[in-house]
Design an enzyme around this catalytic site. Sequence first.
Site, PDB file in Angstrom:
ATOM      1  N   LYS A 177       0.874  -1.181   0.000  1.00  0.00           N
ATOM      2  CA  LYS A 177       0.000   0.000   0.000  1.00  0.00           C
ATOM      3  C   LYS A 177       0.905   1.223   0.000  1.00  0.00           C
ATOM      4  CE  LYS A 177      -3.087   2.570   3.004  1.00  0.00           C
ATOM      5  NZ  LYS A 177      -3.143   2.859   4.424  1.00  0.00           N
TER       6      LYS A 177
HETATM    7  P1  FBP Z   1      -6.578   7.983   4.277  1.00  0.00           P
HETATM    8  O1  FBP Z   1      -7.368   7.352   3.150  1.00  0.00           O
HETATM    9  O2  FBP Z   1      -7.468   8.694   5.243  1.00  0.00           O
HETATM   10  O3  FBP Z   1      -5.461   8.834   3.754  1.00  0.00           O
HETATM   11  O4  FBP Z   1      -5.940   6.772   5.096  1.00  0.00           O
HETATM   12  C1  FBP Z   1      -4.813   6.090   4.612  1.00  0.00           C
HETATM   13  C2  FBP Z   1      -3.704   6.078   5.617  1.00  0.00           C
HETATM   14  O5  FBP Z   1      -2.584   5.417   5.075  1.00  0.00           O
HETATM   15  C3  FBP Z   1      -4.080   5.481   6.968  1.00  0.00           C
HETATM   16  O6  FBP Z   1      -4.011   4.086   6.966  1.00  0.00           O
HETATM   17  C4  FBP Z   1      -3.109   6.132   7.893  1.00  0.00           C
HETATM   18  O7  FBP Z   1      -3.598   6.300   9.174  1.00  0.00           O
HETATM   19  C5  FBP Z   1      -2.895   7.450   7.268  1.00  0.00           C
HETATM   20  O8  FBP Z   1      -3.296   7.390   5.932  1.00  0.00           O
HETATM   21  C6  FBP Z   1      -1.448   7.817   7.353  1.00  0.00           C
HETATM   22  O9  FBP Z   1      -1.348   9.159   7.079  1.00  0.00           O
HETATM   23  P2  FBP Z   1       0.063   9.871   6.946  1.00  0.00           P
HETATM   24  O10 FBP Z   1       0.460   9.670   5.510  1.00  0.00           O
HETATM   25  O11 FBP Z   1      -0.254  11.272   7.297  1.00  0.00           O
HETATM   26  O12 FBP Z   1       1.007   9.214   7.897  1.00  0.00           O
END
Ligand code: FBP
Length: 262
Positions: A177
């Site tokens: 991911k």
């Molecule tokens: P979103 O779809 O809200 O962006 O979530 C995806 C994610 O990867 C979450 O799993 C995680 O908590 C967050 O984004 C991490 O965000 P950052 O890139 O700010 O660390």
Amino acid sequence: MKEAEKLRRERLSKLLKNGRGVWIAYDHGMEHGPRDFNSFSSDPCRVVRELSPYCEGFLLNYGIAKLARSELKCPLILKLTGRTNLGQTQVQSKIASVEEALELGASAVAATVYVGEERERKMLSQFAEMRRDCSKAGLPLVGLMYPRGPNVVNPNSWEVVSYAARAGLELGADVVKTYWTGSQESFKRVVQAAPAPIMVAGGPKMASRDVLDIARDLIAAGAAGIAVGRNVWQHENPVGMLKAIRAVVHEGKGVEEALKAI
Ligand code: FBP
């Protein structure tokens, strides 16, 4: 085929139906803190109850998984690493184990590596340890591979995203991911660099149409799907938005058609 490998494949096929998936990410209470939540999304049981019938995977931390497990109608992806946003150091610590994931009935586990961070070393070796446990248990391991650190000027550029995704493949992640690179053409380079199922992270809240445009483009680029959080559970119609994303990812519907679900 060994039993563990058989289990791994079976679990993976539920997380990615015919190679495609829409996952809900809901680990933000740890990663960003409650600032991301509204009255709907601050209630873990409600979020899981209302959204889990419409996705192939739910990414949760241990405490929330334990609290809401009876509401979960789709495979659980337990996050084994975490950090808060209050600390200065960009490092993810191990906060749960493969054994605990199995106890909770998880279908997969996930661990973050900030590719390029100063403490990358710790996250790489931690990931390798989890991979060994996962292989024995037949649990798919999702690599949350995010370019970040002093040398990463633009974390969404295809150069660094493809490096991070490739690092996930090299580490032995079953699914990677990572961030969206902004266009179908640029994301094709990521898919080419890392021939593994790739799920794209959703990102901060944007217009519904923009999210669906991205969903269409990432599928066209060869990604497996989207792991979306804020753009669904911050939406005024979370279930409708999730159904719209599904229509694009799983049914190949156009954006206009998909918008009718909202
Ligand atoms: P979103 O779809 O809200 O962006 O979530 C995806 C994610 O990867 C979450 O799993 C995680 O908590 C967050 O984004 C991490 O965000 P950052 O890139 O700010 O660390």
